[in-house]
Design a protein around this motif. Structure first.
Motif, PDB file in Angstrom:
ATOM      1  N   LEU A 297       0.864  -1.179   0.000  1.00 36.68           N
ATOM      2  CA  LEU A 297       0.000   0.000   0.000  1.00 36.68           C
ATOM      3  C   LEU A 297       0.895   1.222   0.000  1.00 36.68           C
ATOM      4  CD1 LEU A 297      -2.652   1.606   0.415  1.00 36.68           C
ATOM      5  CD2 LEU A 297      -2.368   1.219   2.858  1.00 36.68           C
TER       6      LEU A 297
ATOM      7  N   ALA B  82       0.644   5.098   0.400  1.00 35.82           N
ATOM      8  CA  ALA B  82      -0.325   6.075   0.900  1.00 35.82           C
ATOM      9  C   ALA B  82      -0.379   7.314   0.014  1.00 35.82           C
ATOM     10  CB  ALA B  82       0.040   6.469   2.324  1.00 35.82           C
TER      11      ALA B  82
ATOM     12  N   THR C 193       3.887  -4.257   2.570  1.00 32.98           N
ATOM     13  CA  THR C 193       4.320  -3.076   3.330  1.00 32.98           C
ATOM     14  C   THR C 193       3.466  -1.868   2.981  1.00 32.98           C
ATOM     15  OG1 THR C 193       6.588  -3.897   3.330  1.00 32.98           O
ATOM     16  CG2 THR C 193       6.306  -1.567   3.791  1.00 32.98           C
ATOM     17  N   THR C 194       3.240  -0.994   3.969  1.00 32.14           N
ATOM     18  CA  THR C 194       2.581   0.281   3.748  1.00 32.14           C
ATOM     19  C   THR C 194       3.632   1.370   3.774  1.00 32.14           C
ATOM     20  OG1 THR C 194       0.521  -0.472   4.766  1.00 32.14           O
ATOM     21  CG2 THR C 194       0.868   1.910   4.646  1.00 32.14           C
TER      22      THR C 194
ATOM     23  N   VAL D 167       4.326   5.485   3.742  1.00 31.10           N
ATOM     24  CA  VAL D 167       3.667   6.761   4.006  1.00 31.10           C
ATOM     25  C   VAL D 167       4.696   7.878   4.050  1.00 31.10           C
ATOM     26  CG1 VAL D 167       1.787   5.695   5.305  1.00 31.10           C
ATOM     27  CG2 VAL D 167       3.795   6.510   6.522  1.00 31.10           C
TER      28      VAL D 167
END
Length: 168
Positions: A143, A145, A158-159, A161
């Motif tokens: 993901l 962001a 993994t995210t 941001v």
């Protein structure tokens, strides 16, 4: 071919609760139109008919606000939500079942004639305004962001941001 089109339209219908019918999606949503044009442009590109491929891509950009280079490789069931301002570079590769929101760039950091755009795995979501830059790999299920800037590989699941995106 018709099965692939229906599969894509059903994907949008399942994704978007505002979608009322497959006809509405096919005729009025910019994402499916851009992907249809891209499939034709990509086939022309593979036949080395570069001018015609770029012409098709330019017509698509004018109609949809989505810019996909004909050299980009796109998997099945990509959802481009809203789409305005999406840019996908020549050597970008996108896997299956991904979602890309408006304002996303899959771009390069150099002008050398080499692999210079991201490779995006399957089931990846890239949020509004995100910039994924360079010949990096975004792993399956990642993901990205909204408004993140990603210039390094992203492990699966993994995210990322932040303005200089870090894993969370």
């Amino acid at each position: 071919m018709l099965n692939r089109v229906l599969e894509l339209l059903r994907t949008y219908k399942n994704y978007d609760p505002a979608a009322k019918s497959l006809w509405e999606i096919g005729l009025l949503y910019p994402g499916p139109k851009a992907l249809f044009f891209h499939r034709v442009a990509h086939a022309l590109y593979q036949m080395r008919l570069f001018f015609l491929a770029r012409l098709m891509a330019e017509i698509s950009r004018l109609l949809t606000g989505i810019e996909i280079h004909p050299g980009a490789t796109i998997g099945h069931r990509l959802v481009i939500d809203h789409g305005m301002g999406v840019v996908i570079g020549e050597t970008a590769v996108i896997g299956d079942d991904c979602i890309i929101f408006h304002g996303v760039t899959l771009g390069g950091l150099k002008f050398d004639p080499v692999k210079r755009h991201p490779t995006v795995g399957n089931k990846v979501m890239i949020g509004t305004g995100a910039k994924v830059l360079g010949p990096i790999t975004v792993g399956d299920g990642a993901l990205i962001a909204a408004n993140a800037v990603v210039t390094k590989d992203v492990p699966p699941g993994t995210t990322m941001v932040g303005p200089l995106a870090t894993p969370k």
